[in-house]
Design a protein around this motif. Sequence first.
Motif, mmCIF file in Angstrom:
data_model
loop_
_atom_site.group_PDB
_atom_site.id
_atom_site.type_symbol
_atom_site.label_atom_id
_atom_site.label_comp_id
_atom_site.label_asym_id
_atom_site.label_seq_id
_atom_site.Cartn_x
_atom_site.Cartn_y
_atom_site.Cartn_z
ATOM 1 N N VAL A 99 0.795 -1.196 -0.017
ATOM 2 C CA VAL A 99 0.011 -0.013 0.090
ATOM 3 C C VAL A 99 0.877 1.248 -0.034
ATOM 4 O O VAL A 99 1.814 1.321 0.958
ATOM 5 N N LEU A 100 0.583 2.120 -0.774
ATOM 6 C CA LEU A 100 1.544 3.355 -1.050
ATOM 7 C C LEU A 100 0.395 4.459 -0.441
ATOM 8 O O LEU A 100 -0.688 4.552 -1.115
ATOM 9 N N THR B 250 -2.923 0.522 -3.821
ATOM 10 C CA THR B 250 -2.636 -0.599 -3.425
ATOM 11 C C THR B 250 -1.973 -1.368 -4.873
ATOM 12 O O THR B 250 -2.902 -1.450 -5.769
ATOM 13 N N VAL B 251 -1.083 -2.272 -4.746
ATOM 14 C CA VAL B 251 -0.276 -2.619 -5.873
ATOM 15 C C VAL B 251 -0.100 -4.202 -5.537
ATOM 16 O O VAL B 251 0.587 -4.430 -4.487
ATOM 17 N N VAL B 252 -0.290 -5.085 -6.362
ATOM 18 C CA VAL B 252 -0.035 -6.293 -6.180
ATOM 19 C C VAL B 252 0.895 -6.425 -7.298
ATOM 20 O O VAL B 252 0.835 -6.076 -8.444
ATOM 21 N N HIS C 76 5.094 6.787 -0.699
ATOM 22 C CA HIS C 76 5.965 6.018 -0.162
ATOM 23 C C HIS C 76 5.237 4.775 0.349
ATOM 24 O O HIS C 76 3.859 4.941 0.607
ATOM 25 N N ALA C 77 5.867 3.637 0.582
ATOM 26 C CA ALA C 77 5.087 2.456 1.258
ATOM 27 C C ALA C 77 4.677 2.696 2.747
ATOM 28 O O ALA C 77 5.379 3.007 3.538
ATOM 29 N N ARG C 78 3.668 2.296 2.572
ATOM 30 C CA ARG C 78 2.966 2.387 4.137
ATOM 31 C C ARG C 78 3.638 1.392 5.032
ATOM 32 O O ARG C 78 3.696 0.252 4.662
#
Length: 79
Positions: A13-14, A51-53, A76-78
């Motif tokens: 999740v970014l 949200t990236v898979v 930035h990445a959570r």
Amino acid sequence: MTTVFAGEPKTVVLDVPGMTCKFCPITVRKALQKVPGVIEAKSDYASKTATVVYDPDKTEVSALTDATANAGYESHARK
């Protein structure tokens, strides 16, 4: 046709705080979908996240954040 993955797909999740209108998530999603190794990308204006898979054998989180930055949206990445 079945997609074969060498490793297990990962999800990140970014946080994308620069999304300021309802059209911003479209730009963010399209930028992420162009990154080789991205399986699925969703972005949400209300939460200002994407949200990236992705396939970790083909890409990494830094490539995802670079893609959003190149589209004009720092992320930035959570944790």
